[in-house]
Design an enzyme around this catalytic site. Structure first.
Site, PDB file in Angstrom:
ATOM      1  N   TYR A 146       0.827  -1.211   0.000  1.00  0.00           N
ATOM      2  CA  TYR A 146       0.000   0.000   0.000  1.00  0.00           C
ATOM      3  C   TYR A 146       0.861   1.262   0.000  1.00  0.00           C
ATOM      4  O   TYR A 146       0.480   2.266  -0.560  1.00  0.00           O
ATOM      5  CB  TYR A 146      -0.873   0.044   1.264  1.00  0.00           C
ATOM      6  CG  TYR A 146      -2.202  -0.645   1.156  1.00  0.00           C
ATOM      7  CD1 TYR A 146      -2.283  -1.999   0.870  1.00  0.00           C
ATOM      8  CD2 TYR A 146      -3.388   0.058   1.355  1.00  0.00           C
ATOM      9  CE1 TYR A 146      -3.501  -2.637   0.801  1.00  0.00           C
ATOM     10  CE2 TYR A 146      -4.613  -0.574   1.286  1.00  0.00           C
ATOM     11  CZ  TYR A 146      -4.668  -1.918   1.005  1.00  0.00           C
ATOM     12  OH  TYR A 146      -5.886  -2.540   0.935  1.00  0.00           O
ATOM     13  N   LYS A 195       3.100 -15.342   3.020  1.00  0.00           N
ATOM     14  CA  LYS A 195       3.312 -16.103   1.787  1.00  0.00           C
ATOM     15  C   LYS A 195       4.808 -16.403   1.714  1.00  0.00           C
ATOM     16  O   LYS A 195       5.509 -16.004   0.771  1.00  0.00           O
ATOM     17  CB  LYS A 195       2.804 -15.274   0.586  1.00  0.00           C
ATOM     18  CG  LYS A 195       2.737 -16.037  -0.722  1.00  0.00           C
ATOM     19  CD  LYS A 195       1.598 -17.050  -0.792  1.00  0.00           C
ATOM     20  CE  LYS A 195       1.680 -17.866  -2.074  1.00  0.00           C
ATOM     21  NZ  LYS A 195       0.722 -19.006  -2.095  1.00  0.00           N
ATOM     22  N   ASP A 255     -12.217  -8.826   4.992  1.00  0.00           N
ATOM     23  CA  ASP A 255     -13.520  -8.834   4.313  1.00  0.00           C
ATOM     24  C   ASP A 255     -14.112 -10.242   4.324  1.00  0.00           C
ATOM     25  O   ASP A 255     -15.304 -10.436   4.539  1.00  0.00           O
ATOM     26  CB  ASP A 255     -13.394  -8.369   2.848  1.00  0.00           C
ATOM     27  CG  ASP A 255     -13.636  -6.872   2.696  1.00  0.00           C
ATOM     28  OD1 ASP A 255     -13.308  -6.129   3.642  1.00  0.00           O
ATOM     29  OD2 ASP A 255     -14.150  -6.450   1.642  1.00  0.00           O
TER      30      ASP A 255
HETATM   31  C1  IPM Z   1     -10.329  -1.017   4.262  1.00  0.00           C
HETATM   32  C2  IPM Z   1     -10.591  -0.469   2.884  1.00  0.00           C
HETATM   33  C3  IPM Z   1      -9.423   0.424   2.500  1.00  0.00           C
HETATM   34  C4  IPM Z   1      -8.154  -0.423   2.512  1.00  0.00           C
HETATM   35  C5  IPM Z   1      -9.601   1.122   1.137  1.00  0.00           C
HETATM   36  C6  IPM Z   1     -10.897   1.916   1.092  1.00  0.00           C
HETATM   37  C7  IPM Z   1      -8.436   1.990   0.786  1.00  0.00           C
HETATM   38  O1  IPM Z   1     -10.767  -1.510   1.981  1.00  0.00           O
HETATM   39  O2  IPM Z   1     -10.260  -0.206   5.215  1.00  0.00           O
HETATM   40  O3  IPM Z   1     -10.218  -2.218   4.404  1.00  0.00           O
HETATM   41  O4  IPM Z   1      -7.869  -1.117   1.539  1.00  0.00           O
HETATM   42  O5  IPM Z   1      -7.454  -0.380   3.515  1.00  0.00           O
HETATM   43 MG    MG Z   2     -10.831  -3.441   2.865  1.00  0.00          MG
END
Ligand code: IPM
Ligand code: MG
Length: 361
Positions: A146, A195, A255
């Protein structure tokens, strides 16, 4: 003492759900004798509209000076919103990455557990749902791919894009310490996910995590490859206590874990750094499709406010009172539309009121 809370209502359903969480905190204040001073700042699409940037330096400075920050959600519909007709560094989500980085919030804590009252919403097989699960995802939040160098260039007559993944020992060590500290207060198990069969960053991750584990002989450490972890989360989530992982793996796995609970509208999160302050937000997004309709589930934000009380303000009894109020209200059968499963749903404000009424010492 007066606690200073900066609120970021943000976009979509953000303002509606933050309003309910604020009222819950005010009620906690009345019942337990604390005072909270709330100040709103703009972040995301709403800030782009007013200031031409998704987060101003002034707004960031206010967040940095607060005792804690409570966030609703930022962003809109990527396909249709004008907020995405801008450079990548001006998009609503860029503000989220910036505030995490500038506040030094390297540890993202996302609890995912099955509420017995909502077990019917769990998409797993009945046996797995009946066993229940209660895990915490500990995601590294300010490193990895990121925040590595991003570039798109022309090489040998074609476009080539790069996103560099970097982790230093320091970055790994500090998140690992948080994971072991939390595991010690829970069921004493850390699953470190990487990984390591492919990535250098993962091989370093393993070594550093093993090193940290030596200071926690009371905590069991296991390593798991990320693809296997993705599979285990839907096969048998009850095996996990604390999952420790890097930024992007954690984004994806959290998620997945939330979906397995069957109630993504219920899940809170905390992002913490070295100090006491933190950023608290529901893990769901801004849900532009239902914004302004008064039907969004405010529970994830209300439970994020409970985490704020616990982690940033050290008000454990107060956090317990909020979590207990939510459980009580669910046990009595009240549901918003997203978790209604046939019941008559209540709206956002009504849900907030039902929780407030159940807050007591
Ligand atoms: C999260 C979201 C963010 C991330 C996005 C919106 C940049 O998906 O908080 O999980 O990837 O961290
Ligand atoms: Mg996310």
């Amino acid at each position: 003492m007066e606690y200073r809370i900066v609120c970021i209502p943000g976009d979509g359903i953000g303002p509606e759900i933050v309003a309910e969480a604020v009222k819950v905190l005010q009620k906690v204040g009345e019942v337990f004798g604390h005072s909270f001073a709330f100040e709103d700042i703009l972040m995301g699409g709403c800030s782009l509209d007013v200031h031409g940037v998704p987060l101003t330096d002034e707004a960031l400075a206010k967040a940095q000076a607060a005792d804690a920050v409570l966030l609703g959600a930022v962003g809109g519909n990527v396909g249709t919103s004008r907020w995405y007709q801008v450079a990548p560094n001006l998009r609503p989500e860029a503000a989220l990455l910036r505030i995490r980085k500038e506040m030094g919030l390297f540890a993202n804590i996302r609890p995912a557990s099955l509420y017995p009252e909502l077990a019917s919403a769990c998409p797993l097989k009945a046996e797995a749902a009946e066993r229940g699960f209660d895990l915490v995802m500990m995601r590294e939040l300010t490193g990895g791919v990121y925040f590595g160098e991003h570039s798109t260039s022309e090489e040998n007559g074609e476009r080539v894009a790069k996103d560099v993944m970097t982790y230093s020992e320091t970055e790994i060590r500090r998140i690992a310490v948080k994971a072991f500290e939390i595991a010690r207060k829970r069921r004493g198990k850390v699953t470190s996910v990487d990984k390591a069969n492919v990535l250098d960053t993962s091989r370093l991750w393993r070594k550093v995590v093993e090193d940290v584990a030596k200071d926690y002989p009371d905590v069991t450490l296991e390593h798991m490859l990320v693809d296997n972890c993705a599979m285990q989360l839907v096969r048998d989530p009850a095996q996990f206590d604390v999952i420790l992982t890097e930024n992007m793996f954690g984004d994806i796995l959290s998620d997945e874990a939330s979906m397995v609970t069957g109630s993504i509208g219920m899940l809170p999160s905390a992002s913490l750094g070295a100090g006491k302050s933190g950023l608290y937000e529901p893990i769901h997004g801004s849900a532009p499709d239902i914004a302004g309709k008064g039907i969004a589930n405010p529970l994830a934000t209300i439970l994020s406010a409970a985490m704020l009380l616990r982690y940033s303000l050290d008000l454990d009894a107060e956090a317990d009172a909020v979590e207990r109020a939510v459980k009580e209200m669910l046990a009595e059968g009240f549901r918003t539309a997203d978790i209604a499963a046939g019941a008559v749903p209540v709206g956002t404000e009504e849900m907030g009121r039902l929780v407030r009424e159940r807050i007591r010492r």
